[in-house]
Design a protein around this motif. Structure first.
Motif, PDB file in Angstrom:
ATOM      1  N   ASP A   1      -0.498 -15.775   0.123  1.00 62.49           N
ATOM      2  CA  ASP A   1       1.121 -15.735   0.362  1.00 62.49           C
ATOM      3  C   ASP A   1       1.642 -15.050  -1.037  1.00 62.49           C
ATOM      4  O   ASP A   1       0.933 -14.768  -1.768  1.00 62.49           O
ATOM      5  CB  ASP A   1       2.063 -17.288   0.419  1.00 62.49           C
ATOM      6  N   ASP A   2       1.886 -13.526   0.061  1.00 57.70           N
ATOM      7  CA  ASP A   2       2.694 -12.652  -1.596  1.00 57.70           C
ATOM      8  C   ASP A   2       3.780 -12.975  -2.119  1.00 57.70           C
ATOM      9  O   ASP A   2       3.861 -12.776  -3.442  1.00 57.70           O
ATOM     10  CB  ASP A   2       2.188 -11.561  -1.107  1.00 57.70           C
ATOM     11  N   GLU A   3       4.346 -14.425  -1.782  1.00 63.51           N
ATOM     12  CA  GLU A   3       5.723 -14.874  -2.360  1.00 63.51           C
ATOM     13  C   GLU A   3       5.432 -16.276  -2.906  1.00 63.51           C
ATOM     14  O   GLU A   3       5.382 -17.168  -2.324  1.00 63.51           O
ATOM     15  CB  GLU A   3       6.342 -15.050  -1.414  1.00 63.51           C
TER      16      GLU A   3
ATOM     17  N   ASP B   1      -0.680 -16.536   4.631  1.00 67.50           N
ATOM     18  CA  ASP B   1       0.945 -15.545   5.358  1.00 67.50           C
ATOM     19  C   ASP B   1       0.311 -14.057   6.612  1.00 67.50           C
ATOM     20  O   ASP B   1      -0.590 -13.961   6.144  1.00 67.50           O
ATOM     21  CB  ASP B   1       1.858 -15.191   4.669  1.00 67.50           C
TER      22      ASP B   1
ATOM     23  N   LYS C   1       2.352 -11.775   7.336  1.00 70.78           N
ATOM     24  CA  LYS C   1       2.743 -10.379   6.963  1.00 70.78           C
ATOM     25  C   LYS C   1       2.616 -10.223   4.894  1.00 70.78           C
ATOM     26  O   LYS C   1       3.200 -10.679   4.282  1.00 70.78           O
ATOM     27  CB  LYS C   1       4.395 -10.406   6.721  1.00 70.78           C
ATOM     28  N   MET C   2       1.686  -9.337   4.396  1.00 73.52           N
ATOM     29  CA  MET C   2       1.674  -9.482   3.585  1.00 73.52           C
ATOM     30  C   MET C   2       0.658  -7.714   2.766  1.00 73.52           C
ATOM     31  O   MET C   2       0.379  -7.179   3.781  1.00 73.52           O
ATOM     32  CB  MET C   2       0.322 -10.396   2.711  1.00 73.52           C
TER      33      MET C   2
ATOM     34  N   LYS D   1       7.664 -19.404   9.752  1.00 72.99           N
ATOM     35  CA  LYS D   1       8.868 -19.408   8.424  1.00 72.99           C
ATOM     36  C   LYS D   1       9.859 -19.144   9.188  1.00 72.99           C
ATOM     37  O   LYS D   1      10.880 -18.665  10.245  1.00 72.99           O
ATOM     38  CB  LYS D   1       8.156 -18.367   7.594  1.00 72.99           C
TER      39      LYS D   1
HETATM   40 MG   LIG Z   1       4.835 -12.053   3.174  1.00 66.62          MG
END
Ligand SMILES: [Mg+2]
Length: 119
Positions: free
Chosen positions: A9-11, A53, A55-56, A103
């Motif tokens: 995950d980018d977050e 995830d 969306k990255m 999410k």
């Molecule tokens: Mg993301």
């Protein structure tokens, strides 16, 4: 046996939350901040399940699914989606990403997804 789960995950918030939760449930969590990191880990470590995830930046979840399947054809994959582009999600699911988690989700949904993906 104790399963190893790759968390992509980018977050950082999601990475930390998932890694802590999975560790507390007895899993070994390997966090990755993006697709490139994830693939490096996948080449070196014995991973039983990938949670990624959608969306990255750079590589999105679909890219992770495609590249992971090249390295580990049968590995179960759980996709996490928020505002991801629906076509990318559907294509990833078509490539046998096992389960899709929208999410934000409850931790209970996460555990159900893991049971389903690894059954
Ligand atoms: Mg993301």
């Amino acid at each position: 046996m104790n399963k190893t789960i790759l968390v992509v995950d980018d977050e950082q918030g999601y990475r930390d939350l998932l890694s802590m939760e999975l560790s507390s449930q007895g899993y070994t969590a390997l966090p990755a901040a993006g697709g490139a990191d994830a693939l490096k880990i996948l080449e070196k470590e014995k991973v039983d399940l990938i949670i990624t995830d959608m969306k990255m930046p750079k590589m999105d979840g679909l890219d992770v699914v495609i590249a992971s399947r090249r390295l580990r054809p049968g590995i179960p994959i759980i996709l996490m989606t928020g505002y991801a582009v629906e076509e990318r999600v559907q294509e990833a699911l078509g490539r046998k990403a096992s389960v899709c988690l929208r999410k934000p989700f409850q931790l209970e949904e996460l555990h159900t997804a893991i049971q389903t993906a690894t059954a």
